[in-house]
Design a protein around this motif. Structure first.
Motif, PDB file in Angstrom:
ATOM      1  N   LYS A  84       0.824  -1.213   0.000  1.00 24.52           N
ATOM      2  CA  LYS A  84       0.000   0.000   0.000  1.00 24.52           C
ATOM      3  C   LYS A  84       0.856   1.262   0.000  1.00 24.52           C
ATOM      4  O   LYS A  84       0.431   2.312  -0.474  1.00 24.52           O
ATOM      5  N   ARG A  85       2.070   1.162   0.553  1.00 22.94           N
ATOM      6  CA  ARG A  85       2.972   2.316   0.540  1.00 22.94           C
ATOM      7  C   ARG A  85       3.824   2.329  -0.722  1.00 22.94           C
ATOM      8  O   ARG A  85       4.724   3.163  -0.856  1.00 22.94           O
ATOM      9  N   ALA A  86       3.560   1.377  -1.650  1.00 22.51           N
ATOM     10  CA  ALA A  86       4.273   1.289  -2.918  1.00 22.51           C
ATOM     11  C   ALA A  86       5.774   1.118  -2.722  1.00 22.51           C
ATOM     12  O   ALA A  86       6.577   1.600  -3.536  1.00 22.51           O
ATOM     13  N   ASN A  87       6.185   0.444  -1.672  1.00 26.77           N
ATOM     14  CA  ASN A  87       7.597   0.147  -1.462  1.00 26.77           C
ATOM     15  C   ASN A  87       8.059  -0.892  -2.495  1.00 26.77           C
ATOM     16  O   ASN A  87       7.293  -1.774  -2.894  1.00 26.77           O
ATOM     17  N   THR A  88       9.296  -0.832  -2.872  1.00 31.04           N
ATOM     18  CA  THR A  88       9.814  -1.757  -3.889  1.00 31.04           C
ATOM     19  C   THR A  88      10.784  -2.786  -3.317  1.00 31.04           C
ATOM     20  O   THR A  88      11.066  -3.784  -3.978  1.00 31.04           O
ATOM     21  N   GLN A  89      11.291  -2.562  -2.108  1.00 27.10           N
ATOM     22  CA  GLN A  89      12.194  -3.529  -1.483  1.00 27.10           C
ATOM     23  C   GLN A  89      12.023  -3.492   0.032  1.00 27.10           C
ATOM     24  O   GLN A  89      11.920  -2.411   0.614  1.00 27.10           O
ATOM     25  N   TRP A  90      11.982  -4.648   0.648  1.00 31.83           N
ATOM     26  CA  TRP A  90      11.978  -4.742   2.103  1.00 31.83           C
ATOM     27  C   TRP A  90      12.329  -6.168   2.520  1.00 31.83           C
ATOM     28  O   TRP A  90      12.318  -7.085   1.695  1.00 31.83           O
ATOM     29  N   SER A  91      12.642  -6.330   3.799  1.00 30.54           N
ATOM     30  CA  SER A  91      13.001  -7.645   4.329  1.00 30.54           C
ATOM     31  C   SER A  91      12.161  -7.954   5.564  1.00 30.54           C
ATOM     32  O   SER A  91      11.750  -7.041   6.294  1.00 30.54           O
ATOM     33  N   VAL A  92      11.920  -9.216   5.797  1.00 31.04           N
ATOM     34  CA  VAL A  92      11.184  -9.693   6.964  1.00 31.04           C
ATOM     35  C   VAL A  92      12.005 -10.803   7.608  1.00 31.04           C
ATOM     36  O   VAL A  92      12.412 -11.750   6.937  1.00 31.04           O
ATOM     37  N   GLU A  93      12.244 -10.656   8.904  1.00 31.99           N
ATOM     38  CA  GLU A  93      13.066 -11.648   9.604  1.00 31.99           C
ATOM     39  C   GLU A  93      12.182 -12.538  10.468  1.00 31.99           C
ATOM     40  O   GLU A  93      11.376 -12.054  11.254  1.00 31.99           O
ATOM     41  N   SER A  94      12.329 -13.843  10.302  1.00 32.92           N
ATOM     42  CA  SER A  94      11.617 -14.794  11.163  1.00 32.92           C
ATOM     43  C   SER A  94      12.641 -15.589  11.957  1.00 32.92           C
ATOM     44  O   SER A  94      13.850 -15.336  11.863  1.00 32.92           O
ATOM     45  N   GLN A  95      12.171 -16.572  12.729  1.00 33.37           N
ATOM     46  CA  GLN A  95      13.101 -17.306  13.578  1.00 33.37           C
ATOM     47  C   GLN A  95      14.056 -18.181  12.778  1.00 33.37           C
ATOM     48  O   GLN A  95      15.145 -18.488  13.245  1.00 33.37           O
ATOM     49  N   ARG A  96      13.642 -18.612  11.574  1.00 38.53           N
ATOM     50  CA  ARG A  96      14.472 -19.529  10.796  1.00 38.53           C
ATOM     51  C   ARG A  96      14.961 -18.961   9.478  1.00 38.53           C
ATOM     52  O   ARG A  96      15.889 -19.499   8.877  1.00 38.53           O
ATOM     53  N   ASN A  97      14.321 -17.910   8.977  1.00 39.29           N
ATOM     54  CA  ASN A  97      14.683 -17.375   7.659  1.00 39.29           C
ATOM     55  C   ASN A  97      14.646 -15.859   7.647  1.00 39.29           C
ATOM     56  O   ASN A  97      13.955 -15.235   8.445  1.00 39.29           O
ATOM     57  N   GLN A  98      15.384 -15.302   6.704  1.00 39.60           N
ATOM     58  CA  GLN A  98      15.220 -13.888   6.384  1.00 39.60           C
ATOM     59  C   GLN A  98      14.640 -13.823   4.979  1.00 39.60           C
ATOM     60  O   GLN A  98      15.195 -14.388   4.028  1.00 39.60           O
TER      61      GLN A  98
END
Length: 246
Positions: free
Chosen positions: A221-235
């Motif tokens: 919705k913010r029209a971002n083109t790159q971001w990352s999400v970190e979980s317990q086992r993966n990025q």
């Protein structure tokens, strides 16, 4: 590094009090606030006889799935939820512990594929459907499943519905998530507009307070083109061509 890519032809998030593109745009730009958390869950596309037995979570999932798939060719369906009908299951167990009989209706709608089954019954669609859960990686796992299907059927269209709600009170000490019940329905086809890659990375302190699907909506919705999400086992790493899909 592993990676997949796909296109999203249509996207429909839904939550109590958040029903329009303007609502979700405001939510994404205002620190993820539910302005009317007590609002009723939308359910106008679900027949009354069916909706009166359904949980709020199933209503969100089925309503969004029906709304986005009207007059669309759907070849494969994936419903994904980390906790599924956990609220109903806990209530059943509490009833049994209190010496009461378990409700057959409540029991039949406490399984993980409740929403998937209700959707195919109500829309009379005899097509393949999967119900998937993979902890905090549930949403990207559903997209990996869709990508695998599209690799074999490149001209097909997949309906992906990710939905969840906060865990019941008895489990709250074990989670830091703060969000409201939601469903995110998407029509996914083969393409390159959205690219998702991931690398193994063990972390005891995941860097996001929202479920992955809600985090995805906020960035789109913010029209971002790159971001990352970190979980317990993966990025997880997202790259998109930007723009808002409705």
């Amino acid at each position: 590094m592993n990676n997949i890519s796909f296109n999203i032809n249509k996207l429909m998030p839904l939550s109590a009090g958040l029903t329009s593109n303007a609502d979700w745009q405001h939510w994404a730009e205002s620190d993820h606030e539910w302005l009317t958390p007590s609002a009723a869950v939308p359910h106008d596309l679900i027949p009354p006889m069916a909706r009166r037995r359904m949980s709020k979570l199933s209503k969100l999932a089925v309503q969004s799935a029906i709304a986005i798939s009207l007059e669309q060719q759907i070849d494969y369906i994936i419903f994904s939820s980390r906790h599924g009908e956990l609220t109903r299951t806990v209530q059943l167990l509490q009833d049994i512990l209190a010496g009461e009989d378990a409700s057959p209706t409540a029991f039949s709608q406490s399984v993980h594929n409740t929403a998937a089954g209700l959707y195919t019954i109500l829309t009379k669609q005899a097509i393949p459907v999967s119900s998937l859960s993979a902890g905090e990686n549930t949403f990207p796992s559903a997209l990996i499943e869709a990508n695998s299907y599209l690799a074999q059927h490149p001209s097909h269209q997949v309906l992906v519905v990710d939905f969840d709600e906060p865990v019941p009170e008895v489990y709250r000490p074990f989670t830091k998530e703060t969000f409201h019940g939601y469903a995110l329905a998407m029509l996914v086809t083969q393409g390159e507009d959205y690219q998702l890659s991931w690398t193994p990375r063990r972390s005891e302190h995941p860097g996001y307070p929202l479920p992955h699907a809600l985090d995805f909506i906020a960035h789109v919705k913010r029209a971002n083109t790159q971001w990352s999400v970190e979980s317990q086992r993966n990025q997880w790493h997202w790259v998109t061509k930007g723009g808002v899909v409705n």
